[in-house]
Write a protein that holds these residues in place. Structure first.
Motif, PDB file in Angstrom:
ATOM      1  N   ILE A 455      30.011  42.996  33.627  1.00 23.01           N
ATOM      2  CA  ILE A 455      29.396  41.677  33.541  1.00 23.01           C
ATOM      3  C   ILE A 455      28.081  41.696  34.316  1.00 23.01           C
ATOM      4  O   ILE A 455      27.842  42.577  35.134  1.00 23.01           O
ATOM      5  CB  ILE A 455      30.321  40.557  34.069  1.00 23.01           C
ATOM      6  CG1 ILE A 455      30.634  40.754  35.550  1.00 23.01           C
ATOM      7  CG2 ILE A 455      31.597  40.482  33.243  1.00 23.01           C
ATOM      8  CD1 ILE A 455      31.436  39.621  36.146  1.00 23.01           C
ATOM      9  N   GLU A 456      27.243  40.716  34.051  1.00 25.46           N
ATOM     10  CA  GLU A 456      25.896  40.730  34.610  1.00 25.46           C
ATOM     11  C   GLU A 456      25.670  39.474  35.435  1.00 25.46           C
ATOM     12  O   GLU A 456      25.490  38.377  34.891  1.00 25.46           O
ATOM     13  CB  GLU A 456      24.870  40.799  33.482  1.00 25.46           C
ATOM     14  CG  GLU A 456      23.442  40.945  33.965  1.00 25.46           C
ATOM     15  CD  GLU A 456      22.488  41.214  32.811  1.00 25.46           C
ATOM     16  OE1 GLU A 456      21.286  41.319  33.067  1.00 25.46           O
ATOM     17  OE2 GLU A 456      22.952  41.319  31.672  1.00 25.46           O
ATOM     18  N   VAL A 457      25.717  39.607  36.740  1.00 27.04           N
ATOM     19  CA  VAL A 457      25.373  38.504  37.631  1.00 27.04           C
ATOM     20  C   VAL A 457      24.211  38.982  38.498  1.00 27.04           C
ATOM     21  O   VAL A 457      24.274  40.047  39.102  1.00 27.04           O
ATOM     22  CB  VAL A 457      26.573  38.058  38.494  1.00 27.04           C
ATOM     23  CG1 VAL A 457      27.656  37.451  37.616  1.00 27.04           C
ATOM     24  CG2 VAL A 457      27.162  39.204  39.300  1.00 27.04           C
ATOM     25  N   LEU A 458      23.169  38.201  38.547  1.00 25.01           N
ATOM     26  CA  LEU A 458      21.959  38.608  39.255  1.00 25.01           C
ATOM     27  C   LEU A 458      22.024  38.153  40.704  1.00 25.01           C
ATOM     28  O   LEU A 458      22.354  36.999  40.985  1.00 25.01           O
ATOM     29  CB  LEU A 458      20.740  38.003  38.569  1.00 25.01           C
ATOM     30  CG  LEU A 458      19.369  38.370  39.140  1.00 25.01           C
ATOM     31  CD1 LEU A 458      19.136  39.871  39.057  1.00 25.01           C
ATOM     32  CD2 LEU A 458      18.277  37.631  38.368  1.00 25.01           C
ATOM     33  N   ALA A 459      21.721  39.052  41.611  1.00 30.89           N
ATOM     34  CA  ALA A 459      21.694  38.707  43.027  1.00 30.89           C
ATOM     35  C   ALA A 459      20.459  37.867  43.325  1.00 30.89           C
ATOM     36  O   ALA A 459      19.333  38.265  43.024  1.00 30.89           O
ATOM     37  CB  ALA A 459      21.687  39.973  43.880  1.00 30.89           C
ATOM     38  N   LEU A 460      20.683  36.708  43.924  1.00 24.42           N
ATOM     39  CA  LEU A 460      19.562  35.834  44.263  1.00 24.42           C
ATOM     40  C   LEU A 460      18.605  36.508  45.230  1.00 24.42           C
ATOM     41  O   LEU A 460      17.388  36.286  45.179  1.00 24.42           O
ATOM     42  CB  LEU A 460      20.087  34.521  44.855  1.00 24.42           C
ATOM     43  CG  LEU A 460      19.044  33.448  45.139  1.00 24.42           C
ATOM     44  CD1 LEU A 460      18.429  32.945  43.847  1.00 24.42           C
ATOM     45  CD2 LEU A 460      19.657  32.293  45.922  1.00 24.42           C
ATOM     46  N   SER A 461      19.112  37.357  46.104  1.00 18.54           N
ATOM     47  CA  SER A 461      18.252  38.048  47.075  1.00 18.54           C
ATOM     48  C   SER A 461      17.157  38.846  46.392  1.00 18.54           C
ATOM     49  O   SER A 461      16.065  39.025  46.951  1.00 18.54           O
ATOM     50  CB  SER A 461      19.091  38.978  47.957  1.00 18.54           C
ATOM     51  OG  SER A 461      19.989  38.247  48.754  1.00 18.54           O
ATOM     52  N   ASN A 462      17.418  39.332  45.177  1.00 18.61           N
ATOM     53  CA  ASN A 462      16.417  40.122  44.468  1.00 18.61           C
ATOM     54  C   ASN A 462      15.270  39.275  43.937  1.00 18.61           C
ATOM     55  O   ASN A 462      14.280  39.820  43.437  1.00 18.61           O
ATOM     56  CB  ASN A 462      17.074  40.872  43.306  1.00 18.61           C
ATOM     57  CG  ASN A 462      17.959  42.000  43.784  1.00 18.61           C
ATOM     58  OD1 ASN A 462      17.754  42.542  44.864  1.00 18.61           O
ATOM     59  ND2 ASN A 462      18.962  42.360  42.985  1.00 18.61           N
ATOM     60  N   LEU A 463      15.402  37.957  44.004  1.00 10.76           N
ATOM     61  CA  LEU A 463      14.370  37.069  43.485  1.00 10.76           C
ATOM     62  C   LEU A 463      13.521  36.460  44.585  1.00 10.76           C
ATOM     63  O   LEU A 463      12.661  35.627  44.321  1.00 10.76           O
ATOM     64  CB  LEU A 463      15.014  35.962  42.639  1.00 10.76           C
ATOM     65  CG  LEU A 463      15.850  36.450  41.454  1.00 10.76           C
ATOM     66  CD1 LEU A 463      16.461  35.280  40.707  1.00 10.76           C
ATOM     67  CD2 LEU A 463      15.014  37.304  40.511  1.00 10.76           C
ATOM     68  N   TYR A 464      13.775  36.876  45.826  1.00 11.67           N
ATOM     69  CA  TYR A 464      12.924  36.478  46.943  1.00 11.67           C
ATOM     70  C   TYR A 464      11.833  37.525  47.130  1.00 11.67           C
ATOM     71  O   TYR A 464      12.077  38.727  47.000  1.00 11.67           O
ATOM     72  CB  TYR A 464      13.730  36.364  48.239  1.00 11.67           C
ATOM     73  CG  TYR A 464      14.505  35.077  48.397  1.00 11.67           C
ATOM     74  CD1 TYR A 464      13.937  33.972  49.024  1.00 11.67           C
ATOM     75  CD2 TYR A 464      15.818  34.978  47.947  1.00 11.67           C
ATOM     76  CE1 TYR A 464      14.658  32.795  49.193  1.00 11.67           C
ATOM     77  CE2 TYR A 464      16.548  33.800  48.104  1.00 11.67           C
ATOM     78  CZ  TYR A 464      15.953  32.714  48.729  1.00 11.67           C
ATOM     79  OH  TYR A 464      16.664  31.548  48.893  1.00 11.67           O
ATOM     80  N   PHE A 465      10.638  37.060  47.488  1.00  6.62           N
ATOM     81  CA  PHE A 465       9.537  37.977  47.750  1.00  6.62           C
ATOM     82  C   PHE A 465       9.223  38.030  49.234  1.00  6.62           C
ATOM     83  O   PHE A 465       8.620  38.981  49.710  1.00  6.62           O
ATOM     84  CB  PHE A 465       8.308  37.549  46.947  1.00  6.62           C
ATOM     85  CG  PHE A 465       8.657  37.263  45.518  1.00  6.62           C
ATOM     86  CD1 PHE A 465       9.092  38.270  44.686  1.00  6.62           C
ATOM     87  CD2 PHE A 465       8.602  35.972  45.023  1.00  6.62           C
ATOM     88  CE1 PHE A 465       9.456  38.015  43.378  1.00  6.62           C
ATOM     89  CE2 PHE A 465       8.956  35.702  43.713  1.00  6.62           C
ATOM     90  CZ  PHE A 465       9.389  36.725  42.888  1.00  6.62           C
ATOM     91  N   GLY A 466       9.610  36.982  49.959  1.00  4.25           N
ATOM     92  CA  GLY A 466       9.599  37.017  51.407  1.00  4.25           C
ATOM     93  C   GLY A 466      11.010  37.321  51.880  1.00  4.25           C
ATOM     94  O   GLY A 466      11.771  38.028  51.210  1.00  4.25           O
TER      95      GLY A 466
END
Length: 504
Positions: A455-466
């Motif tokens: 299954i594919e769940v995206l880690a929110l941490s990967n969408l932070y740039f700071g």
């Protein structure tokens, strides 16, 4: 003394397979070319006659002649009247491979193979458009319900235009590289009536999705070294577009009211550009408040800055009416508005649009023409009909009803299966939602474990740039059936238990 190629050597060099997909003449061509470049066949070596080669290989003479003609045309063989066909001595030495390595030689890049500064920025870019870790699109972000799209109608419209298209529709549209004029008129009308965008058809530029629209804007509005505000967390594609344009990307936090304009002013008051998703913030949801919109527009006006408004997924709002666009409030023509049909229809359609201020039409039209001349015209014509005949509006209404059901099912099943192990983020709009995790949890590890489980769940941490201030999982639900959503949550529950997030 002229040396002739013996039959045994020929048969060791040329190995043809009759049932291969590659034609026989192409197999012979490839074998002889490889042998010449690899040094197995030396210069001045005379090949057997085409009749003998055909007999030895058990194939027709015409097949052999076709291969020899191609090799002669490319300069690997030469024919001497009355003497036969020879390996040419004129193959440049740089093309000849060492005998020991032959065709399997390994290329080693040298330090002298440098790119431009902009090229190096692309080398260091992490391309993140991943597709797909699961066949049923369980929790895949940005995937619409493909099985509910009216492909029968779409196919009919495409077929109609392919059968009856004028030469003008099949040719380069050099007079209007910004797109098919009737479609631009339809989009302008749609944007005015549904999003309160203030525009004419002349301001609409057809692009290959919103990604290309943002890329064009970054190239025309930014100089290397310019600061650009980016929502944090935000869309990786937009971040990397700004990065490859040479901008100094400034992460600006978001909260329940949208972009923190006050923090943007503190961090980069003289930024040249701000990229925002005011109607539906990606990825955490929510919309920018009217107060923040006013602050952002005032900052752009006072600082001679630009705003890119990415209005993706505005069609899917489940409580109340869709919010009006930021562009519609802009009195100083500082906002460039972009949208796409990839999410509302299907991803591979790759038709989006950019609506620019009137004084930017000419430079953006020129840039659009330079990038790839134009988007394909027949799909544009079909999309124009799809909109004008009412099919697009009906599809959006059906999709909104379907996504409402799937959203409700997902919310109910989260409560039933996951309980209080997670907190559900804003889910009033769009095609995905965020599950907030405890700060002690590793959303990246959970995402990796989920991918291993299909299954594919995206880690929110990967969408932070700071610095990532919260941990969470981003779950898409529009493209998955209810039973697959339930199955995916059961899998996710076991992963969360392993990560000591959910209770036993």
């Amino acid at each position: 003394m002229v040396r002739a190629l013996p039959k045994a050597v020929l048969l060791s060099v040329i190995q043809v397979v009759a049932d291969e997909k590659t034609p026989l003449h192409r197999q012979i061509y490839t074998c002889l070319k490889t042998a010449i470049l690899g040094g197995q066949l030396d210069a001045y070596l005379r090949l057997p006659s085409s009749r003998d080669m055909a007999s030895w290989l058990g194939i027709s003479r015409n097949t052999v002649l076709e291969a020899l003609r191609q090799l002669s045309a490319e300069g690997y063989l030469e024919t001497r009247m009355g003497s036969g066909t020879f390996v040419t001595p004129d193959v440049p030495a740089d093309l000849l491979w060492e005998r020991s390595r032959s065709a399997s030689r390994t290329f080693v890049a040298s330090d002298e193979r440098t790119l431009s500064m902009r090229g190096e920025s692309f080398r260091n870019t992490r391309f993140t458009a991943r597709r797909k870790t699961n066949a049923d699109y369980v929790f895949t972000i940005g995937m619409p319900a493909l099985d509910y799209f009216p492909f029968d109608i779409w196919s009919r419209l495409l077929t109609k235009h392919y059968r009856s298209a004028s030469h003008a529709l099949l040719d380069y549209d050099v007079a209007s590289p910004i797109g098919y004029a009737p479609l631009r008129e339809a989009i302008a009308e749609y944007a005015r009536t549904t999003r309160s965008v203030r525009c004419t058809a002349d301001q609409v530029i057809i692009t290959n999705g919103s990604q290309q629209a943002i890329f064009l804007a970054s190239q025309l509005l930014l100089d290397p070294g310019d600061a650009a505000w980016m929502e944090d967390p935000g869309h990786p594609g937009t971040h990397w577009i700004l990065h490859t344009a040479g901008a100094c990307v400034t992460p600006v936090p978001v909260d329940e009211q949208g972009l923190r304009v006050d923090l943007g002013i503190v961090r980069a008051p003289n930024a040249r550009l701000a990229c925002v998703t005011p109607s539906l913030q990606f990825p955490i949801g929510g919309s920018m408040s009217l107060k923040r919109r006013g602050e952002l527009l005032l900052w752009a006006q006072n600082n001679n800055a630009w705003i890119i408004e990415d209005d993706y997924n505005h069609e899917f709002r489940y409580n109340g009416y869709p919010l009006s666009s930021l562009q519609g409030l802009d009195a100083s023509s500082r906002v460039l508005y972009t949208g796409t049909f990839s999410k509302s229809m299907f991803p591979s359609l790759r038709i989006g649009y950019l609506i620019v201020p009137p004084d930017l039409i000419e430079p953006f039209a020129a840039a659009r023409a330079i990038v790839d001349i134009q988007s394909p015209m027949i799909p544009q014509a079909a999309l124009n009909d799809f909109i004008r005949e009412g099919h697009f509006g009906r599809h959006i209404r059906r999709a909104r009803a379907l996504y409402t059901e799937r959203r409700s099912h997902l919310l109910n099943e989260i409560e039933r299966i996951l309980g209080d192990a997670v907190e559900v983020g804003n889910s009033d709009s769009g095609m995905h939602l965020v599950l907030w995790l405890p700060d002690s949890a590793s959303d990246r590890q959970i995402s990796a474990d989920a991918e291993g489980a299909g299954i594919e769940v995206l880690a929110l941490s990967n969408l932070y740039f700071g610095e990532a201030t919260r941990r969470g999982l981003v779950l898409g639900y529009a493209g998955a059936r209810s039973e697959d959503i339930t199955r995916g949550l059961v899998v996710l529950r076991e992963i969360l238990r392993t990560a000591h997030v959910a209770s036993e």
